[in-house]
Design a protein around this motif. Structure first.
Motif, PDB file in Angstrom:
ATOM      1  N   TYR A  42      34.990 -27.437  12.234  1.00  0.00           N
ATOM      2  CA  TYR A  42      34.539 -28.481  11.315  1.00  0.00           C
ATOM      3  C   TYR A  42      35.597 -28.624  10.228  1.00  0.00           C
ATOM      4  CZ  TYR A  42      31.797 -30.622   7.555  1.00  0.00           C
ATOM      5  OH  TYR A  42      31.361 -31.434   6.542  1.00  0.00           O
ATOM      6  N   SER A  43      36.265 -29.749  10.216  1.00  0.00           N
ATOM      7  CA  SER A  43      37.393 -29.942   9.319  1.00  0.00           C
ATOM      8  C   SER A  43      37.011 -30.636   8.017  1.00  0.00           C
ATOM      9  CB  SER A  43      38.477 -30.748  10.036  1.00  0.00           C
ATOM     10  OG  SER A  43      39.576 -30.976   9.207  1.00  0.00           O
ATOM     11  N   SER A  44      36.243 -31.710   8.111  1.00  0.00           N
ATOM     12  CA  SER A  44      35.853 -32.403   6.881  1.00  0.00           C
ATOM     13  C   SER A  44      34.644 -33.290   7.140  1.00  0.00           C
ATOM     14  CB  SER A  44      37.008 -33.247   6.329  1.00  0.00           C
ATOM     15  OG  SER A  44      37.239 -34.385   7.140  1.00  0.00           O
ATOM     16  N   GLU A  81      33.457 -23.322  14.724  1.00  0.00           N
ATOM     17  CA  GLU A  81      33.643 -22.728  13.399  1.00  0.00           C
ATOM     18  C   GLU A  81      33.231 -23.755  12.348  1.00  0.00           C
ATOM     19  OE1 GLU A  81      34.152 -20.572  10.368  1.00  0.00           O
ATOM     20  OE2 GLU A  81      34.857 -19.617  12.200  1.00  0.00           O
ATOM     21  N   LEU A  82      32.251 -23.391  11.531  1.00  0.00           N
ATOM     22  CA  LEU A  82      31.773 -24.294  10.476  1.00  0.00           C
ATOM     23  C   LEU A  82      32.409 -23.993   9.127  1.00  0.00           C
ATOM     24  CD1 LEU A  82      27.990 -24.543  11.413  1.00  0.00           C
ATOM     25  CD2 LEU A  82      29.845 -26.123  11.980  1.00  0.00           C
ATOM     26  N   ASP A  83      33.412 -23.133   9.095  1.00  0.00           N
ATOM     27  CA  ASP A  83      34.215 -22.800   7.918  1.00  0.00           C
ATOM     28  C   ASP A  83      33.741 -21.498   7.288  1.00  0.00           C
ATOM     29  OD1 ASP A  83      36.399 -23.120   6.297  1.00  0.00           O
ATOM     30  OD2 ASP A  83      35.534 -24.651   5.027  1.00  0.00           O
ATOM     31  N   ASN A  84      34.363 -21.159   6.191  1.00  0.00           N
ATOM     32  CA  ASN A  84      34.123 -19.868   5.541  1.00  0.00           C
ATOM     33  C   ASN A  84      32.676 -19.688   5.106  1.00  0.00           C
ATOM     34  OD1 ASN A  84      36.825 -19.311   5.818  1.00  0.00           O
ATOM     35  ND2 ASN A  84      37.352 -19.925   3.751  1.00  0.00           N
ATOM     36  N   ILE A 122      25.471 -23.604   0.638  1.00  0.00           N
ATOM     37  CA  ILE A 122      25.966 -24.243   1.858  1.00  0.00           C
ATOM     38  C   ILE A 122      26.217 -23.188   2.933  1.00  0.00           C
ATOM     39  CG2 ILE A 122      27.953 -25.462   2.859  1.00  0.00           C
ATOM     40  CD1 ILE A 122      28.080 -27.072   0.193  1.00  0.00           C
ATOM     41  N   SER A 123      26.755 -22.042   2.540  1.00  0.00           N
ATOM     42  CA  SER A 123      26.996 -20.957   3.499  1.00  0.00           C
ATOM     43  C   SER A 123      25.685 -20.470   4.110  1.00  0.00           C
ATOM     44  CB  SER A 123      27.715 -19.795   2.814  1.00  0.00           C
ATOM     45  OG  SER A 123      29.015 -20.175   2.437  1.00  0.00           O
ATOM     46  N   PHE A 124      24.658 -20.359   3.291  1.00  0.00           N
ATOM     47  CA  PHE A 124      23.343 -19.947   3.791  1.00  0.00           C
ATOM     48  C   PHE A 124      22.851 -20.948   4.836  1.00  0.00           C
ATOM     49  CE2 PHE A 124      18.685 -20.119   3.547  1.00  0.00           C
ATOM     50  CZ  PHE A 124      18.380 -18.806   3.889  1.00  0.00           C
ATOM     51  N   PHE A 125      23.016 -22.234   4.541  1.00  0.00           N
ATOM     52  CA  PHE A 125      22.633 -23.291   5.478  1.00  0.00           C
ATOM     53  C   PHE A 125      23.404 -23.151   6.797  1.00  0.00           C
ATOM     54  CE2 PHE A 125      24.748 -27.226   6.869  1.00  0.00           C
ATOM     55  CZ  PHE A 125      23.740 -27.769   7.635  1.00  0.00           C
ATOM     56  N   LYS A 126      24.718 -22.923   6.722  1.00  0.00           N
ATOM     57  CA  LYS A 126      25.540 -22.806   7.928  1.00  0.00           C
ATOM     58  C   LYS A 126      25.107 -21.621   8.783  1.00  0.00           C
ATOM     59  CE  LYS A 126      29.715 -24.743   5.879  1.00  0.00           C
ATOM     60  NZ  LYS A 126      31.074 -24.390   5.429  1.00  0.00           N
ATOM     61  N   ARG A 127      24.717 -20.530   8.146  1.00  0.00           N
ATOM     62  CA  ARG A 127      24.278 -19.359   8.908  1.00  0.00           C
ATOM     63  C   ARG A 127      23.005 -19.661   9.701  1.00  0.00           C
ATOM     64  NH1 ARG A 127      26.341 -16.983   4.311  1.00  0.00           N
ATOM     65  NH2 ARG A 127      24.355 -16.666   3.269  1.00  0.00           N
ATOM     66  N   GLY A 128      22.257 -20.674   9.289  1.00  0.00           N
ATOM     67  CA  GLY A 128      21.041 -21.059   9.997  1.00  0.00           C
ATOM     68  C   GLY A 128      21.305 -21.584  11.401  1.00  0.00           C
ATOM     69  N   PHE A 129      22.541 -21.997  11.698  1.00  0.00           N
ATOM     70  CA  PHE A 129      22.876 -22.458  13.036  1.00  0.00           C
ATOM     71  C   PHE A 129      23.046 -21.299  14.007  1.00  0.00           C
ATOM     72  CE2 PHE A 129      24.481 -26.340  10.807  1.00  0.00           C
ATOM     73  CZ  PHE A 129      23.627 -27.238  11.427  1.00  0.00           C
ATOM     74  N   GLY A 130      23.080 -20.077  13.496  1.00  0.00           N
ATOM     75  CA  GLY A 130      23.238 -18.909  14.367  1.00  0.00           C
ATOM     76  C   GLY A 130      24.695 -18.538  14.537  1.00  0.00           C
ATOM     77  N   SER A 186      27.849 -15.648  15.035  1.00  0.00           N
ATOM     78  CA  SER A 186      28.244 -14.373  14.443  1.00  0.00           C
ATOM     79  C   SER A 186      29.202 -14.607  13.286  1.00  0.00           C
ATOM     80  CB  SER A 186      28.903 -13.468  15.489  1.00  0.00           C
ATOM     81  OG  SER A 186      30.046 -14.102  16.016  1.00  0.00           O
ATOM     82  N   ILE A 187      29.250 -13.654  12.410  1.00  0.00           N
ATOM     83  CA  ILE A 187      30.131 -13.717  11.251  1.00  0.00           C
ATOM     84  C   ILE A 187      31.275 -12.741  11.503  1.00  0.00           C
ATOM     85  CG2 ILE A 187      30.321 -13.293   8.775  1.00  0.00           C
ATOM     86  CD1 ILE A 187      27.309 -14.044   8.636  1.00  0.00           C
ATOM     87  N   THR A 188      32.486 -13.227  11.361  1.00  0.00           N
ATOM     88  CA  THR A 188      33.671 -12.415  11.575  1.00  0.00           C
ATOM     89  C   THR A 188      34.404 -12.254  10.250  1.00  0.00           C
ATOM     90  OG1 THR A 188      33.860 -13.347  13.791  1.00  0.00           O
ATOM     91  CG2 THR A 188      35.807 -12.248  12.901  1.00  0.00           C
TER      92      THR A 188
END
Length: 190
Positions: free
Chosen positions: A83-85, A119-122, A140-148, A150-152
């Motif tokens: 996801y770029s912009s 990748e939905l970004d940092n 926003i990060s919390f929202f992105k984690r809702g898509f499931g 893994s976090i690297t």
């Protein structure tokens, strides 16, 4: 949010087969409008358009009737997408956030193409010494984690060649960390 957006608005994915210059110019226009100024040279947008035409990117669009409301630009290879912009028309007020539906539509699109990683970004969890995300960035990060998924971990560092510059920057980073830490705490320790 995703289902409600899908029921209320049209969502399209423009790829190499369906993108037109008109669609892409609408994205560039809304991007400039959302930011309030021109942040990238025209050549950057031309390159993004060429990437879509070469099957190296896709553009997700949400519209209502003939009016474009929001866009999300994704860069891709055969195995992954990034996801770029994204940009939403600031003059349009909707009853649901549009970002989740655009990102979910991209996930579905790339899944059909056999792309394994998106990748939905940092991800931000809290302020740290080298990174002071805003409350909005953490949300926003919390929202992105809702898509499931893994976090690297992303390991980064700075190498200093000047001791006085290092001390100056570390003092500034320390102050920013302390200020942001207490600014985000609703108890506001004084």
């Amino acid at each position: 949010f995703i289902n409600k957006t899908k029921r209320s608005y049209s969502i399209q994915v423009f790829d190499s087969k369906s993108i037109t210059r008109l669609h892409f110019d609408a994205y560039a226009y809304i991007h400039h409008k959302a930011v309030g100024c021109i942040t990238h040279p025209k050549r950057t947008f031309d390159l993004q358009y060429e990437m879509i035409k070469a099957s190296k990117a896709s553009l997700v669009c949400i519209s209502h009737g003939e009016r474009y409301l929001a866009f999300a630009f994704f860069i891709n290879s055969t195995t992954s997408a990034y996801y770029s912009s994204g940009a939403e028309d600031p003059e349009i007020k909707t009853d649901v956030p549009l970002g989740p539906a655009m990102q979910w539509t991209a996930i579905e699109h790339y899944q059909k193409l056999g792309v394994r990683y998106i990748e939905l970004d940092n991800q931000y969890f809290a302020p740290s010494l080298y990174d002071s995300p805003s409350t909005k960035e953490i949300s926003i990060s919390f929202f992105k984690r809702g898509f499931g998924g893994s976090i690297t971990p992303l390991f980064r560092g700075i190498k200093y060649y000047d001791k006085s510059l290092m001390v100056k920057e570390l003092d500034l980073l320390k102050e920013n960390l302390i200020d942001n830490y207490f600014a985000q705490d609703s108890n506001n320790y004084d």
